[in-house]
Design an enzyme around this catalytic site. Structure first.
Site, PDB file in Angstrom:
ATOM      1  N   HIS A 155     100.662 -63.402 106.951  1.00  0.00           N
ATOM      2  CA  HIS A 155     100.793 -62.255 106.797  1.00  0.00           C
ATOM      3  C   HIS A 155      99.921 -61.406 106.870  1.00  0.00           C
ATOM      4  O   HIS A 155      99.713 -60.097 106.403  1.00  0.00           O
ATOM      5  CB  HIS A 155     102.276 -62.032 105.775  1.00  0.00           C
ATOM      6  N   HIS A 165     103.326 -56.649 147.504  1.00  0.00           N
ATOM      7  CA  HIS A 165     104.244 -57.238 147.028  1.00  0.00           C
ATOM      8  C   HIS A 165     105.329 -57.008 147.630  1.00  0.00           C
ATOM      9  O   HIS A 165     106.046 -55.747 147.573  1.00  0.00           O
ATOM     10  CB  HIS A 165     104.713 -57.343 145.788  1.00  0.00           C
ATOM     11  N   HIS A 190     107.161 -63.023 147.909  1.00  0.00           N
ATOM     12  CA  HIS A 190     107.457 -61.958 146.717  1.00  0.00           C
ATOM     13  C   HIS A 190     105.448 -61.487 146.838  1.00  0.00           C
ATOM     14  O   HIS A 190     106.313 -60.246 146.601  1.00  0.00           O
ATOM     15  CB  HIS A 190     106.983 -63.361 145.548  1.00  0.00           C
ATOM     16  N   GLU A 226     109.763 -55.913 116.590  1.00  0.00           N
ATOM     17  CA  GLU A 226     108.595 -55.418 117.063  1.00  0.00           C
ATOM     18  C   GLU A 226     108.203 -54.673 118.120  1.00  0.00           C
ATOM     19  O   GLU A 226     107.793 -53.094 118.404  1.00  0.00           O
ATOM     20  CB  GLU A 226     107.862 -55.995 116.370  1.00  0.00           C
ATOM     21  N   ASP A 230     101.687 -63.529  99.964  1.00  0.00           N
ATOM     22  CA  ASP A 230     102.715 -63.841 101.361  1.00  0.00           C
ATOM     23  C   ASP A 230     101.854 -64.597 102.072  1.00  0.00           C
ATOM     24  O   ASP A 230     102.609 -65.620 103.060  1.00  0.00           O
ATOM     25  CB  ASP A 230     102.901 -62.331 101.898  1.00  0.00           C
ATOM     26  N   HIS A 271     100.259 -53.124 104.422  1.00  0.00           N
ATOM     27  CA  HIS A 271      99.977 -54.558 104.459  1.00  0.00           C
ATOM     28  C   HIS A 271      98.960 -55.161 104.698  1.00  0.00           C
ATOM     29  O   HIS A 271      98.742 -55.943 106.018  1.00  0.00           O
ATOM     30  CB  HIS A 271     100.684 -55.624 104.561  1.00  0.00           C
ATOM     31  N   SER A 297     109.151 -51.380 102.418  1.00  0.00           N
ATOM     32  CA  SER A 297     107.628 -51.344 102.884  1.00  0.00           C
ATOM     33  C   SER A 297     106.971 -50.654 103.402  1.00  0.00           C
ATOM     34  O   SER A 297     105.193 -51.192 103.128  1.00  0.00           O
ATOM     35  CB  SER A 297     107.552 -53.184 104.001  1.00  0.00           C
ATOM     36  N   HIS A 353     105.367 -54.985 140.169  1.00  0.00           N
ATOM     37  CA  HIS A 353     104.859 -55.188 141.499  1.00  0.00           C
ATOM     38  C   HIS A 353     105.623 -55.138 142.752  1.00  0.00           C
ATOM     39  O   HIS A 353     104.669 -55.041 143.504  1.00  0.00           O
ATOM     40  CB  HIS A 353     104.901 -56.643 141.671  1.00  0.00           C
TER      41      HIS A 353
HETATM   42  C1  LIG Z   1     104.235 -60.573 131.794  1.00  0.00           C
HETATM   43  C2  LIG Z   1     103.973 -60.490 132.840  1.00  0.00           C
HETATM   44  N1  LIG Z   1     103.980 -62.289 133.212  1.00  0.00           N
HETATM   45  C3  LIG Z   1     103.630 -62.162 134.771  1.00  0.00           C
HETATM   46  C4  LIG Z   1     104.139 -61.190 135.553  1.00  0.00           C
HETATM   47  C5  LIG Z   1     103.102 -62.110 136.490  1.00  0.00           C
HETATM   48  N2  LIG Z   1     104.254 -62.181 137.449  1.00  0.00           N
HETATM   49  C6  LIG Z   1     104.395 -60.808 138.232  1.00  0.00           C
HETATM   50  S1  LIG Z   1     105.967 -60.992 139.467  1.00  0.00           S
HETATM   51  C7  LIG Z   1     106.688 -62.457 138.176  1.00  0.00           C
HETATM   52  C8  LIG Z   1     107.644 -62.859 139.175  1.00  0.00           C
HETATM   53  C9  LIG Z   1     108.326 -62.801 139.879  1.00  0.00           C
HETATM   54  O1  LIG Z   1     109.597 -62.955 139.995  1.00  0.00           O
HETATM   55  P1  LIG Z   1     110.834 -61.772 139.908  1.00  0.00           P
HETATM   56  O2  LIG Z   1     110.417 -61.147 138.621  1.00  0.00           O
HETATM   57  O3  LIG Z   1     112.241 -61.900 140.436  1.00  0.00           O
HETATM   58  O4  LIG Z   1     110.627 -60.782 140.708  1.00  0.00           O
HETATM   59  P2  LIG Z   1     111.057 -61.331 142.600  1.00  0.00           P
HETATM   60  O5  LIG Z   1     109.669 -62.115 143.006  1.00  0.00           O
HETATM   61  O6  LIG Z   1     112.177 -60.654 142.713  1.00  0.00           O
HETATM   62  O7  LIG Z   1     109.766 -59.537 142.980  1.00  0.00           O
HETATM   63  C10 LIG Z   1     105.025 -62.422 137.822  1.00  0.00           C
HETATM   64  C11 LIG Z   1     106.012 -63.548 137.146  1.00  0.00           C
HETATM   65  C12 LIG Z   1     103.410 -59.875 134.822  1.00  0.00           C
HETATM   66  N3  LIG Z   1     103.090 -59.055 136.302  1.00  0.00           N
HETATM   67  N4  LIG Z   1     104.349 -59.776 134.057  1.00  0.00           N
END
Ligand SMILES: Cc1ncc(C[n+]2csc(CCOP(=O)(O)OP(=O)(O)O)c2C)c(N)n1
Length: 667
Positions: A471, A29, A260, A409, A467, A459, A382, A69
């Site tokens: 649950h 990336h 990206h 959570e 519940d 639980h 709980s 990334h």
């Molecule tokens: C929980 C999750 N869902 C999906 C992804 C796959 N994924 C990696 S980057 C991204 C989105 C990219 O957009 P942004 O966060 O704005 O990063 P940019 O393009 O600015 O580098 C996704 C969906 C991930 N890494 N984590």
């Protein structure tokens, strides 16, 4: 070179390394590192407190790249600053097997990587735990030893994930003013423009959560610098929304989602080199620019030396305590209080729910374990996680040791990761086992990172009764057992619960989940045994009178059913033994001979657990009989539910006799 030119060259070094490493790896990336290079340059060269010569300096600022990334941003910066283990070779080996530069930053691979990120939202929530840990440790050891900040670089994706809402509201509520989030506000995600999917006013959103907010141009070094300076004086956590251009410098891809997550391509890279005025060969950083970075890497050396002198000036006991806690060594007193509890239970056995037994253990443990920080996601009464000695940890008193996480959570589990990673604390917290699903992505990261985090998932079965099925966990034990490096405990009585706590605390290299009951259980372990029998994962609790025809294996609340069934089977002339199985993982780790001996050679093996069968075949075999659940539970008093689903001693005996007849060829 003017200051401005120097800054640009230093930032371009990040951009060039990122695009070249991604191109060489043929994946990765480049967009985020190129877009956020100015932010990173100002942060690391003017604000962040760290020393590449001592990457684990306890009072360093923490930096979390929540948008994992964009890992090449972090790797490039660590190389440029002079972290010894981040060589240019590592950058050339980006994303290759065995390198310190995996696709997403992984804790433990390279120093300077404070946490594993990649699943969006996790980094920012983990950072909340780090910032909280800093305040908690500060309350115990004062400014002279603990006085640092936590910085996060988060993307649109981080802020879109639901987890981020839990995290920012928790941080705002706790007034974690040493948490500073730099939002890479580039309005691009993988599918295209952010306008496709989101219309949130992030400034208003963070403000509403009690944050200080600023909006800046993320390519203007003076604005970045001023905002970071300003953030240092904030009484609230700070959001700096920094507008950037993804893939900054790429001639046709900048500002587009095409920058990206894929190599830019030779032609685009050549164009970027021109646009950025970076004529140098791939992976070559001119000496003057590298020098400027290395000098920036020395910035905090003096501060670290002063800190060390202050630590050394502390009285021996205080210093020893700080060093013990940061090293993660348990106080020797912990084993003593567990042993004493087991002795007390032997002389005065107790019938009680294991959630209550867990509280009993915590009553003994917490007074001798100052690093334990308890909590619950709004189920304190709980989960029984608050022992009487724990005062509340909140914005008014960071010295408290019990945190009301609220109904958050996922952020709770992620923040616990941050606390464990920060060091000096052992976080544990509770919710219902059913809601372990809401924690799961963070649990997985704790396991991947090998962090000592303890979940008290009470639980634990249909035994919670009224519940009802929403649950009542049925697949959750199996689902947690499926996570590598997580140890799941399902204790059968008060004694086993104390032993499971002892094991969880001693487990330095991975998280533990303890699954206690809501309903009362008889104490089954009546004599005192100095050994921790749960440590072997499974052990024979009841022997057969003569050679066993039947081996009964059970965990938690079903062990007492197994004992009753064994007694009746014996009475009917079928010698039966019982093995308690508090932990599959620990049992699997035993020697083959211990496992063979414990599983035994009885012709009939029966597993009993008020949950699905998945995983049990490794103990009872394909041909084993399993008494448990095959679908969702039902709402009713728990005895009626057990009766309804046939998880009773009578049902076990009936099925055992039928199977024995079949085995003996009778009709
Ligand atoms: C929980 C999750 N869902 C999906 C992804 C796959 N994924 C990696 S980057 C991204 C989105 C990219 O957009 P942004 O966060 O704005 O990063 P940019 O393009 O600015 O580098 C996704 C969906 C991930 N890494 N984590």
């Amino acid at each position: 070179m003017t200051d401005a030119e120097k800054h640009t060259a230093m930032a371009n070094a990040i951009r060039a390394l990122a695009m070249d490493a991604v191109q060489t790896a043929k994946s990765g990336h480049p967009g985020l590192p190129m877009g956020a290079a100015d932010i990173a340059t100002v942060l690391f060269t003017r604000h962040l407190k760290f020393d590449p010569a001592d990457p684990h300096w306890p009072d360093r600022d923490r930096f979390v790249l929540s948008a994992g990334h964009g890992s090449m941003l972090l790797y490039a910066v660590l190389f440029l600053l002079g972290y010894e283990d981040m060589t240019i070779e590592e950058l050339k080996n980006f994303r290759q097997l065995g390198s310190r530069t995996p696709g997403h930053p992984e804790y433990g691979h390279a120093s300077g990587v404070e946490t594993t990120t990649g699943p969006l939202g996790q980094g920012i929530a983990t950072a909340v735990g780090m910032a909280l840990a800093e305040r908690a440790m500060n309350a115990g050891f004062a400014d002279e030893i603990v006085d640092h900040r936590t910085y996060v670089l988060a993307s649109d994706g981080d802020l879109m994930e639901g987890l981020s809402q839990e995290a920012i509201t928790l941080a705002g509520h706790l007034k974690l003013n040493r948490l500073i989030v730099l939002f890479d506000d580039n309005r691009i995600t993988i599918d295209g423009d952010l306008a496709l999917t989101d219309s949130t006013d992030q400034i208003a959103r963070f403000k509403a959560a009690g944050w200080r907010t600023m909006s800046i141009d993320g390519h203007d070094r003076e604005q970045i610098d001023a905002a970071l300076e300003d953030a240092r004086t904030s009484a609230q956590p700070t959001l700096i929304a920094a507008r950037t251009t993804i893939g900054f410098g790429a001639p046709t891809k900048a500002g587009k989602s095409s920058a990206h997550g894929a190599p830019l391509g030779e032609e685009e890279i050549a164009g970027a080199r021109k646009a950025l005025d970076w004529p140098h060969e791939p992976f070559h950083i001119p000496a003057d620019i590298l020098d400027a970075w290395r000098i920036a890497g020395l910035r905090s050396r003096h501060a670290r030396k002063e800190w060390k002198a202050r630590l050394e000036a502390l009285d021996a006991e205080r210093r020893g305590e700080f060093e013990r806690r940061m090293a993660g060594d348990l106080p020797v007193a912990v084993d003593g209080v567990i042993e004493k509890l087991k002795r007390d239970l032997a002389s005065e056995p107790k019938t009680m729910a294991t959630r209550k037994a867990s509280e009993l253990a915590l009553e003994r443990i917490n007074p001798v374990l100052p690093e334990a920080i308890g909590g619950s996601a709004d189920l304190t009464g709980s989960n029984n996680t608050r022992s009487t000695d724990l005062t509340i940890l909140n914005a008014e008193d960071y010295g408290g040791r019990f945190l009301h996480y609220g109904i958050r959570e996922h952020a709770m589990a992620a923040a616990m990761n941050g606390m464990a990673l920060h060091g000096g604390l052992i976080p544990y917290s509770g919710t219902f086992l059913i809601f372990s699903d809401y924690c799961r992505p963070a649990i997985r990261l704790a396991a991947l990172m090998g962090q000592r985090v303890i979940y008290v998932f009470t639980h634990d079965s249909i035994g919670l009764g009224e519940d009802g099925p929403t649950h009542q966990p049925v697949e959750h034990l199996a689902a947690l057992r499926a996570i590598p490096n997580l140890t799941l405990y399902r204790p059968a009585d008060t004694v086993e619960t104390a032993e499971c706590w002892q094991l969880a605390l001693a487990s330095r290299d991975g998280p533990s989940a303890i699954a206690p009951t809501r309903q009362n259980l008889d104490q089954l372990r009546l004599g005192f045994d100095e050994h921790n029998l749960c440590a072997r994962g499974a052990y024979q609790l009841r022997a057969a009178s003569v050679e066993a025809q039947i081996s009964l294996f059970a965990s938690g609340s079903e062990v007492q059913i197994a004992i009753q069934a064994a007694q009746r089977l014996e009475a009917e002339g079928h010698p039966a033994r019982v093995v308690s199985v508090p932990s599959f993982e620990l049992f699997a780790a035993q020697s083959a001979s211990y496992r063979c001996e414990t599983i035994g050679s009885a012709p009939l093996r029966i597993g009993i657990e008020a949950a699905i069968r998945q995983g049990w075949d490794q103990i009872i075999g394909d041909g084993g009989l399993f008494v448990g659940m095959t679908g969702f539970g039902a709402s009713a008093p728990y005895q009626a539910v057990y009766e309804h689903f046939g998880i009773t001693a009578d049902a076990v005996v009936e099925q055992a006799l039928a199977r024995l007849s079949a085995l003996n060829g009778e009709d």
